[in-house]
Design a protein around this motif. Structure first.
Motif, PDB file in Angstrom:
ATOM      1  N   ALA A 156     -12.331   0.084   2.781  1.00 43.71           N
ATOM      2  CA  ALA A 156     -11.083   1.240   1.658  1.00 43.71           C
ATOM      3  C   ALA A 156     -10.563   0.168   0.509  1.00 43.71           C
ATOM      4  O   ALA A 156     -11.423  -1.215   0.177  1.00 43.71           O
ATOM      5  CB  ALA A 156      -9.596   0.609   2.822  1.00 43.71           C
ATOM      6  N   ASP A 157     -10.304   1.624   0.059  1.00 45.67           N
ATOM      7  CA  ASP A 157     -10.776   0.632  -1.734  1.00 45.67           C
ATOM      8  C   ASP A 157      -9.457  -0.540  -1.953  1.00 45.67           C
ATOM      9  O   ASP A 157     -10.332  -1.245  -2.688  1.00 45.67           O
ATOM     10  CB  ASP A 157      -9.748   1.754  -2.206  1.00 45.67           C
ATOM     11  CG  ASP A 157     -10.165   3.875  -2.227  1.00 45.67           C
ATOM     12  OD1 ASP A 157     -11.306   3.202  -1.937  1.00 45.67           O
ATOM     13  OD2 ASP A 157      -9.867   4.527  -2.103  1.00 45.67           O
ATOM     14  N   ILE A 158      -8.413  -0.161  -1.741  1.00 45.57           N
ATOM     15  CA  ILE A 158      -7.833  -1.492  -1.713  1.00 45.57           C
ATOM     16  C   ILE A 158      -8.099  -3.244  -1.603  1.00 45.57           C
ATOM     17  O   ILE A 158      -8.355  -4.301  -2.346  1.00 45.57           O
ATOM     18  CB  ILE A 158      -6.069  -1.330  -1.560  1.00 45.57           C
ATOM     19  CG1 ILE A 158      -5.417  -0.356  -2.079  1.00 45.57           C
ATOM     20  CG2 ILE A 158      -5.581  -3.233  -1.748  1.00 45.57           C
ATOM     21  CD1 ILE A 158      -3.906  -0.626  -1.376  1.00 45.57           C
ATOM     22  N   PHE A 186      -1.179   0.572  13.863  1.00 43.50           N
ATOM     23  CA  PHE A 186      -2.773   0.066  14.910  1.00 43.50           C
ATOM     24  C   PHE A 186      -1.814  -1.325  15.669  1.00 43.50           C
ATOM     25  O   PHE A 186      -0.967  -1.774  15.816  1.00 43.50           O
ATOM     26  CB  PHE A 186      -2.661  -1.203  13.360  1.00 43.50           C
ATOM     27  CG  PHE A 186      -3.174  -0.378  11.630  1.00 43.50           C
ATOM     28  CD1 PHE A 186      -3.273   0.124  12.306  1.00 43.50           C
ATOM     29  CD2 PHE A 186      -2.961  -1.036  10.714  1.00 43.50           C
ATOM     30  CE1 PHE A 186      -4.209   0.993  10.883  1.00 43.50           C
ATOM     31  CE2 PHE A 186      -3.099  -0.213   9.376  1.00 43.50           C
ATOM     32  CZ  PHE A 186      -4.307   0.549  10.142  1.00 43.50           C
ATOM     33  N   ASP A 207      -8.600  -1.976  10.769  1.00 44.94           N
ATOM     34  CA  ASP A 207      -7.701  -2.810   9.299  1.00 44.94           C
ATOM     35  C   ASP A 207      -7.169  -3.876   9.445  1.00 44.94           C
ATOM     36  O   ASP A 207      -7.560  -5.032  10.237  1.00 44.94           O
ATOM     37  CB  ASP A 207      -6.453  -1.718   9.994  1.00 44.94           C
ATOM     38  CG  ASP A 207      -5.859  -2.146  11.561  1.00 44.94           C
ATOM     39  OD1 ASP A 207      -4.433  -3.572  11.275  1.00 44.94           O
ATOM     40  OD2 ASP A 207      -6.105  -1.617  12.199  1.00 44.94           O
ATOM     41  N   GLN A 212     -10.896   8.081   1.051  1.00 39.77           N
ATOM     42  CA  GLN A 212     -11.571   6.547  -0.080  1.00 39.77           C
ATOM     43  C   GLN A 212     -11.843   7.399  -1.451  1.00 39.77           C
ATOM     44  O   GLN A 212     -12.597   8.461  -1.544  1.00 39.77           O
ATOM     45  CB  GLN A 212     -12.507   6.310   0.857  1.00 39.77           C
ATOM     46  CG  GLN A 212     -11.301   5.097   1.596  1.00 39.77           C
ATOM     47  CD  GLN A 212     -12.429   4.497   2.499  1.00 39.77           C
ATOM     48  OE1 GLN A 212     -13.564   4.250   2.414  1.00 39.77           O
ATOM     49  NE2 GLN A 212     -11.784   4.196   3.385  1.00 39.77           N
ATOM     50  N   ARG A 253       1.550   3.375  10.811  1.00 40.09           N
ATOM     51  CA  ARG A 253       0.992   2.723  11.267  1.00 40.09           C
ATOM     52  C   ARG A 253       0.768   2.006  13.006  1.00 40.09           C
ATOM     53  O   ARG A 253       2.273   1.951  13.112  1.00 40.09           O
ATOM     54  CB  ARG A 253       0.578   0.815  10.533  1.00 40.09           C
ATOM     55  CG  ARG A 253       0.421   1.966   9.063  1.00 40.09           C
ATOM     56  CD  ARG A 253      -0.261   0.243   8.433  1.00 40.09           C
ATOM     57  NE  ARG A 253      -0.709   0.997   7.416  1.00 40.09           N
ATOM     58  CZ  ARG A 253      -0.880   0.343   5.591  1.00 40.09           C
ATOM     59  NH1 ARG A 253      -0.192  -1.080   5.656  1.00 40.09           N
ATOM     60  NH2 ARG A 253      -1.296   0.547   4.593  1.00 40.09           N
ATOM     61  N   THR A 309      -9.210  -1.482   6.022  1.00 42.40           N
ATOM     62  CA  THR A 309      -7.646  -0.303   6.278  1.00 42.40           C
ATOM     63  C   THR A 309      -6.288  -0.874   6.333  1.00 42.40           C
ATOM     64  O   THR A 309      -5.674  -1.786   7.045  1.00 42.40           O
ATOM     65  CB  THR A 309      -7.707   1.049   6.922  1.00 42.40           C
ATOM     66  OG1 THR A 309      -8.142   0.543   7.873  1.00 42.40           O
ATOM     67  CG2 THR A 309      -9.439   2.234   6.626  1.00 42.40           C
ATOM     68  N   GLY A 310      -5.868   0.105   5.889  1.00 38.30           N
ATOM     69  CA  GLY A 310      -4.370   0.177   5.516  1.00 38.30           C
ATOM     70  C   GLY A 310      -3.288  -0.998   4.472  1.00 38.30           C
ATOM     71  O   GLY A 310      -3.826  -0.554   3.426  1.00 38.30           O
ATOM     72  N   SER A 311      -2.493  -1.582   5.285  1.00 34.56           N
ATOM     73  CA  SER A 311      -1.939  -2.431   3.912  1.00 34.56           C
ATOM     74  C   SER A 311      -3.204  -3.123   3.191  1.00 34.56           C
ATOM     75  O   SER A 311      -3.649  -3.712   3.695  1.00 34.56           O
ATOM     76  CB  SER A 311      -1.101  -3.734   5.289  1.00 34.56           C
ATOM     77  OG  SER A 311      -1.279  -4.855   4.229  1.00 34.56           O
ATOM     78  N   SER A 312      -2.196  -3.666   1.454  1.00 32.55           N
ATOM     79  CA  SER A 312      -2.857  -3.678   0.565  1.00 32.55           C
ATOM     80  C   SER A 312      -3.167  -5.675   0.604  1.00 32.55           C
ATOM     81  O   SER A 312      -3.504  -6.212  -0.574  1.00 32.55           O
ATOM     82  CB  SER A 312      -2.078  -3.632  -1.101  1.00 32.55           C
ATOM     83  OG  SER A 312      -1.410  -4.161  -0.893  1.00 32.55           O
ATOM     84  N   ARG A 313      -2.780  -6.138   1.405  1.00 37.17           N
ATOM     85  CA  ARG A 313      -2.546  -7.873   2.356  1.00 37.17           C
ATOM     86  C   ARG A 313      -3.536  -8.678   1.441  1.00 37.17           C
ATOM     87  O   ARG A 313      -4.794  -8.326   1.776  1.00 37.17           O
ATOM     88  CB  ARG A 313      -2.184  -8.527   2.789  1.00 37.17           C
ATOM     89  CG  ARG A 313      -2.982  -7.307   4.044  1.00 37.17           C
ATOM     90  CD  ARG A 313      -2.406  -7.375   5.772  1.00 37.17           C
ATOM     91  NE  ARG A 313      -1.364  -6.706   6.380  1.00 37.17           N
ATOM     92  CZ  ARG A 313      -0.592  -6.985   6.718  1.00 37.17           C
ATOM     93  NH1 ARG A 313      -0.947  -7.439   8.307  1.00 37.17           N
ATOM     94  NH2 ARG A 313       0.240  -6.224   7.246  1.00 37.17           N
ATOM     95  N   ASP A 341      -4.062  -5.868   9.141  1.00 32.62           N
ATOM     96  CA  ASP A 341      -3.275  -5.589  10.275  1.00 32.62           C
ATOM     97  C   ASP A 341      -4.324  -7.380  11.641  1.00 32.62           C
ATOM     98  O   ASP A 341      -3.793  -7.641  12.014  1.00 32.62           O
ATOM     99  CB  ASP A 341      -2.502  -5.267  10.616  1.00 32.62           C
ATOM    100  CG  ASP A 341      -1.065  -4.691   9.825  1.00 32.62           C
ATOM    101  OD1 ASP A 341      -0.906  -4.195   9.320  1.00 32.62           O
ATOM    102  OD2 ASP A 341      -0.321  -5.152  10.974  1.00 32.62           O
ATOM    103  N   ASN A 346     -12.666   1.152  11.514  1.00 35.42           N
ATOM    104  CA  ASN A 346     -11.390   1.200  11.254  1.00 35.42           C
ATOM    105  C   ASN A 346     -11.292  -0.318  11.444  1.00 35.42           C
ATOM    106  O   ASN A 346      -9.827  -0.559  12.519  1.00 35.42           O
ATOM    107  CB  ASN A 346     -11.165   2.429  11.954  1.00 35.42           C
ATOM    108  CG  ASN A 346     -10.508   3.280  10.472  1.00 35.42           C
ATOM    109  OD1 ASN A 346      -9.956   3.790  10.042  1.00 35.42           O
ATOM    110  ND2 ASN A 346     -11.167   4.809  11.653  1.00 35.42           N
ATOM    111  N   SER A 393       1.282  -0.942  -0.106  1.00 35.07           N
ATOM    112  CA  SER A 393       0.085  -0.054   0.142  1.00 35.07           C
ATOM    113  C   SER A 393       1.161   1.468  -0.331  1.00 35.07           C
ATOM    114  O   SER A 393       0.233   2.187  -0.517  1.00 35.07           O
ATOM    115  CB  SER A 393      -0.704  -0.044   1.095  1.00 35.07           C
ATOM    116  OG  SER A 393      -0.356   0.052   2.213  1.00 35.07           O
TER     117      SER A 393
END
Lengths: 473, 197
Positions: B98-100, A432, B20, A197, A430, B73-77, B22, B18, A129
């Motif tokens: 989230a978009d991804i 998180f 994420d 977004q 991050r 949200t967050g990482s694209s994983r 992760d 939210n 990302s």
């Protein structure tokens, strides 16, 4: 009507446009790393498909790599298998790879720009990302999932629905103590983690123009933390000066042709953005996060907010959960928060400028007792340059650990992790829950705040050092 | 990819915003090199809490996740999508993704449905009152139905068609390979190459 920078780059890459279908976009550069690629190569293998453009593809090892004892076999067998899988895939499909121990190895988003592979007007993707980093050059750069990694490997294109455009204009000059990191943390707190977004953000205005390329990369890097698909900054003389002479930058007549094209890559005066945000640079101060998403931030001079002060019930609920996880109390001054670990590094703040800023603060000072400080350069090249300037010595003299390059504690996929309950000030992106290690508590900060925090043992800005501990003690 | 037409199953309400990626699948699970075997990593940290909704006996076998805003949200994983699918989810409902994550889910056949927060609230109330309530996610009619809740949702025609047919995106693109080749012929020669081939 005119077009925005993002629209110009998009339009220049449309391979195919058909009614009722997403545009098919050409991808100029595909970056790979070990975590999000193995299943994509497997898919190619199963379908008997080759990599279409190995000359537009490059792989590096970063997420899993250890930052100690890199000459020994990787201790974690699962990490080792993942790295070996990438090496095997790169060899089988003919992809250029920079493995652990290679002079060009490092965090994928540090390596691309440093090689000069990231250039204005390009489309850049990676299964990560933080690919938004490359938007600092005026490239349209965004993170993708593994299915899309396979798609780009097989076709060098992606079918994509159009983005909306947002302008974030930062007027005036940043105050001396305020960095690119403070700026982007303040932007995220202002528009929220979902504020971007569906948008590609273009950062504009005097404060953005005055940033170095490294500062611009820090800003674009965290566009994803505001929920945006990408962040961009129009290329200018700062961009061209950074690129000139790099390994893959155009040369001679090609350079002139490229600069002429790159100079056209700016938003037209009569272009309209779908959304606009204006920020006055003079109002910004050093900024830190107190919660468990990057939008939960506040000026360092503020106090931990009271969840009851949030009107929105879901934000209130999120703040309550965050304070509980972070072990913080509403009303507590942020400066009173003591940390156990300070992490310098990542694709957000692991470049030379970041390391120099930290060294300038640590020179002649010591890391506070009981605080562990890790300095992890973003790439081997950064490491070599830092050593040539004697920065490694500054770090180790101060009591910090100087490590090898990689993603390291940003996400703790290697042994660099927080223990449960341990608290960090981190220059990464991050905060998180569990991001830096199970039960770990993360405060996102700039390199300058991280360094001052390391010296004082609690969240602090460099200005606090003069008041508290004279240099040289 | 398996075609998705309509799915009916019980739901799990996840009253958190939210969430994420992760949290959905922690980083140490990302070292796997397959697309399977992620089910035990799904919400691993939260599932250690016996009170967490996923641990309620009545929630076992659920296949529709009803989540709070800003899910994924967050990482694209994409491992986050695989983890949800490996666990048994066919659809996720939220007021905002989230978009991804959304892109990944629709590529992989996990239907992500956007509904207004009021409708999400109504679905939460419904499934919390009775965990046996079944939620139908109907892609043909673009509609979610559960108890007295009937809500239409939007999804673009192209993505809907691809999901209904279970089509491979790469195969679809390769039908236009000559367009790609033609585009490549017009690219400036000074654009960077990672290696000469």
């Amino acid at each position: 009507m005119g077009r925005t920078l993002a629209e110009k780059v998009w339009d220049a890459h449309v391979v195919r446009r058909a009614e009722g279908e997403p545009d098919l976009l050409y991808i100029d550069l595909h970056l790979l790393h070990e975590v999000t690629s193995p299943q994509a190569f497997d898919g190619l293998r199963q379908a008997g498909r080759p990599v279409r453009r190995t000359d537009l593809t490059i792989a590096t090892e970063d997420h899993n790599t250890p930052t100690l004892d890199i000459d020994k076999p990787i201790a974690d067998p699962v990490s080792r298998v993942q790295l070996e899988t990438l090496r095997r895939n790169a060899a089988e499909f003919g992809v250029r790879i920079h493995s652990l121990g290679d002079v060009e190895q490092g965090v994928v988003h540090v390596v691309g720009p440093q090689l000069g592979l990231t250039q204005p007007g390009m489309t850049v993707v990676c299964g990560d990302s933080h690919t938004s980093t490359h938007g600092a050059f005026g490239a349209l750069a965004f993170g993708i999932g593994t299915s899309q990694v396979e798609h780009v490997l097989a076709t060098q294109t992606l079918p994509l629905a159009p983005f909306k455009t947002m302008a974030i204009t930062v007027n005036g000059e940043l105050p001396a103590a305020v960095t690119a990191k403070d700026l982007i943390l303040a932007v995220i707190a202002k528009i929220g983690t979902g504020g971007g977004q569906g948008y590609v953000i273009e950062y504009r205005g005097e404060a953005i123009r005055n940033l170095s390329m490294e500062g611009r990369m820090t800003v674009c890097n965290m566009s994803i933390e505001a929920g945006a698909r990408a962040g961009m900054i129009a290329p200018d003389d700062t961009t061209f000066a950074y690129l000139k002479g790099r390994d893959h930058a155009p040369q001679g007549a090609d350079w002139d042709a490229a600069v002429e094209y790159w100079s056209s890559l700016k938003t037209d005066e009569d272009a309209a953005f779908d959304h606009e945000v204006v920020i006055e640079a003079a109002e910004l101060t050093p900024f830190v996060t107190w919660g468990t998403n990057p939008g939960q931030g506040a000026p360092l001079s503020a106090k931990v907010p009271d969840p009851a002060s949030f009107a929105d019930p879901s934000e209130r609920n999120a703040a309550e959960k965050a304070l509980e996880y972070m072990g913080l109390t509403a009303g507590q001054p942020l400066r009173d928060i003591k940390v156990d670990t300070v992490f310098i590094g990542s694709c957000t703040n692991g470049r030379m400028e970041d390391l120099r800023a930290v060294a300038d603060i640590l020179r002649g000072r010591k890391v506070a007792d009981g605080v562990r400080m890790l300095v992890v350069p973003g790439s081997v090249r950064v490491s070599i340059e830092a050593v040539s300037e004697g920065l490694d010595k500054v770090f180790t003299d101060a009591g910090a650990e100087w490590r090898y390059a990689g993603c390291s504690m940003c996400l703790g996929m290697n042994p660099d992790q927080l223990a449960p309950g341990e608290r960090s000030a981190s220059t990464s992106n991050r905060n998180f829950e569990g991001r830096q290690g199970k039960g770990g508590r993360t405060h996102l900060v700039s390199p300058q705040v991280a360094a001052a925090t390391a010296v004082l043992g609690h969240l602090a800005a460099p200005a606090d050092l003069d008041a508290a501990v004279p240099a040289g003690v | 990819m398996e075609p998705f037409t309509t799915h009916t199953g019980t739901a799990i309400p996840l009253r958190r915003s939210n969430v994420d990626t992760d949290q959905i699948i922690p980083a140490h699970w990302l070292k796997k090199v397959t697309k399977t075997g992620f089910e035990d990593g799904l919400f691993e940290a939260w599932r250690k809490d016996p009170e967490f909704v996923f641990n309620e006996p009545a929630r076992q076998g659920a296949s529709v996740l009803v989540a709070g805003p800003d899910f994924g949200t967050g990482s694209s994983r994409e491992h986050a999508v695989w983890a949800l699918q490996n666990y048994g989810f066919k659809a996720v409902i939220s007021s905002r993704f989230a978009d991804i994550f959304r892109g990944n889910s629709l590529k992989g056949g996990l239907l992500t449905v956007v509904l207004p927060q009021e409708t999400v609230d109504a679905l939460w109330a419904l499934t919390e009152a009775d965990p046996a309530v079944e939620v139908t996610v109907d892609l043909v009619e673009r509609q979610v139905r559960a108890g007295d809740v009937v809500a239409d949702f939007e999804i673009d025609d192209y993505t809907r068609w691809r999901l209904l047919e279970g089509l491979d995106d790469i195969g679809l693109t390769l039908r236009h390979e000559e367009d790609v080749t033609a585009f490549e012929a017009g690219r400036p020669s000074w654009l960077p190459r990672t290696q000469s081939v």
